[in-house]
Scaffold this active site. Structure first.
Site, PDB file in Angstrom:
ATOM      1  N   ASP A 143      93.697 -30.903 -59.461  1.00 45.12           N
ATOM      2  CA  ASP A 143      94.663 -31.734 -59.378  1.00 45.12           C
ATOM      3  C   ASP A 143      95.998 -31.434 -58.983  1.00 45.12           C
ATOM      4  O   ASP A 143      96.238 -29.954 -59.543  1.00 45.12           O
ATOM      5  CB  ASP A 143      94.707 -32.575 -60.768  1.00 45.12           C
ATOM      6  CG  ASP A 143      95.801 -33.827 -60.576  1.00 45.12           C
ATOM      7  OD1 ASP A 143      95.231 -34.839 -60.211  1.00 45.12           O
ATOM      8  OD2 ASP A 143      96.976 -33.841 -61.166  1.00 45.12           O
ATOM      9  N   GLU A 174     100.352 -31.983 -58.646  1.00 44.91           N
ATOM     10  CA  GLU A 174     101.577 -32.747 -58.849  1.00 44.91           C
ATOM     11  C   GLU A 174     102.560 -32.194 -57.686  1.00 44.91           C
ATOM     12  O   GLU A 174     102.628 -31.040 -57.273  1.00 44.91           O
ATOM     13  CB  GLU A 174     102.279 -32.330 -60.089  1.00 44.91           C
ATOM     14  CG  GLU A 174     101.532 -32.854 -61.333  1.00 44.91           C
ATOM     15  CD  GLU A 174     100.966 -34.283 -61.186  1.00 44.91           C
ATOM     16  OE1 GLU A 174     101.918 -35.309 -60.678  1.00 44.91           O
ATOM     17  OE2 GLU A 174      99.762 -34.450 -61.838  1.00 44.91           O
ATOM     18  N   HIS A 219      99.779 -37.686 -65.323  1.00 45.30           N
ATOM     19  CA  HIS A 219     100.491 -37.000 -64.209  1.00 45.30           C
ATOM     20  C   HIS A 219     101.071 -35.640 -64.651  1.00 45.30           C
ATOM     21  O   HIS A 219     102.115 -35.169 -64.056  1.00 45.30           O
ATOM     22  CB  HIS A 219     101.949 -37.927 -64.010  1.00 45.30           C
ATOM     23  CG  HIS A 219     101.508 -39.294 -63.684  1.00 45.30           C
ATOM     24  ND1 HIS A 219     100.711 -39.560 -62.556  1.00 45.30           N
ATOM     25  CD2 HIS A 219     101.645 -40.553 -64.284  1.00 45.30           C
ATOM     26  CE1 HIS A 219     100.667 -40.836 -62.317  1.00 45.30           C
ATOM     27  NE2 HIS A 219     101.109 -41.181 -63.562  1.00 45.30           N
ATOM     28  N   ASP A 231      95.280 -33.920 -66.080  1.00 41.45           N
ATOM     29  CA  ASP A 231      94.594 -34.691 -64.985  1.00 41.45           C
ATOM     30  C   ASP A 231      93.280 -34.084 -64.561  1.00 41.45           C
ATOM     31  O   ASP A 231      92.215 -34.855 -64.560  1.00 41.45           O
ATOM     32  CB  ASP A 231      95.631 -35.069 -63.699  1.00 41.45           C
ATOM     33  CG  ASP A 231      96.642 -36.026 -64.043  1.00 41.45           C
ATOM     34  OD1 ASP A 231      96.501 -36.409 -65.057  1.00 41.45           O
ATOM     35  OD2 ASP A 231      97.426 -36.323 -63.028  1.00 41.45           O
TER      36      ASP A 231
END
Length: 205
Positions: A15, A17, A155, A160
């Site tokens: 994952d 961001e 998030h 995540d």
């Protein structure tokens, strides 16, 4: 790699961001990856990343909780990416809405190496559409709620990735009921093949 069973394969639950939605004008600010072998996490890669623009938009800080102060002394993507490539070697990338994560990784990879990511990729969002059509929303939050998967920090890349791993395990358990236990069949499903067609194929190979 495609001919391996699920138990034999190494998966990288990933994952990211980012500072926005488009890799052309946005950057990675956090990477998390869990290396999974035999259904167990055997290693972890996690770091915040300092964007080259040196600034995280306020809406992204509000969404993720990642502030400019948190990344000011963190490595840049140029420093992080070679480590990530080494960590992800010989693994199958698994991500929720994988197209988004891969678009950012491929942009960086092409810039730094001249080529895109070569790993096979599985998208748990696409798999959810094939396996669980009756669940109304295929967002990670909705699927976690449906399967009672604890979700502590939405998030944030590591949280995540951990939720995606738990969801992936649910999917594997479900697929075993259909005698689906090969990486090639996961890839077929992730690429949009029908579960019933894949299950029938497995019975005759």
């Amino acid at each position: 790699m495609y001919n391996l069973t699920i138990e034999e394969a190494t998966f990288l639950i990933l994952d990211l961001e980012t500072t926005g939605l488009n890799p052309v004008n946005s950057e990675i600010i956090e990477i998390a990856a869990l290396k999974v072998e035999g259904g167990v996490v055997v290693d972890k890669f996690h770091t915040l990343v300092k964007p080259s623009i040196g600034f995280i938009p306020p809406n992204i800080t509000k969404l993720t909780g990642i502030t400019n102060a948190l990344v000011v002394d963190k490595p840049t993507i140029k420093e992080v990416f070679p480590q990530f490539l080494e960590f992800s070697e010989n693994s199958i990338i698994v991500a929720h809405n994988a197209q988004f994560d891969l678009s950012f990784l491929n942009a960086v990879s092409y810039q730094l190496t001249g080529k895109t990511i070569q790993n096979p990729v599985l998208c748990t969002q696409t798999l959810a559409k094939r396996l669980f059509p009756d669940i109304p929303s295929k967002s990670l939050v909705s699927l976690a709620y449906h399967f009672n998967i604890p979700y502590h920090k939405k998030h944030r890349a590591l949280s995540d990735a951990e939720v995606t791993f738990e969801l992936f395990k649910k999917m594997i358990e479900y697929l075993y009921r259909f005698n689906i236990n090969k990486v090639m069949d996961l890839v077929r499903l992730s690429n949009g093949k029908d579960l019933n067609q894949t299950s029938k194929r497995r019975r005759y190979v």
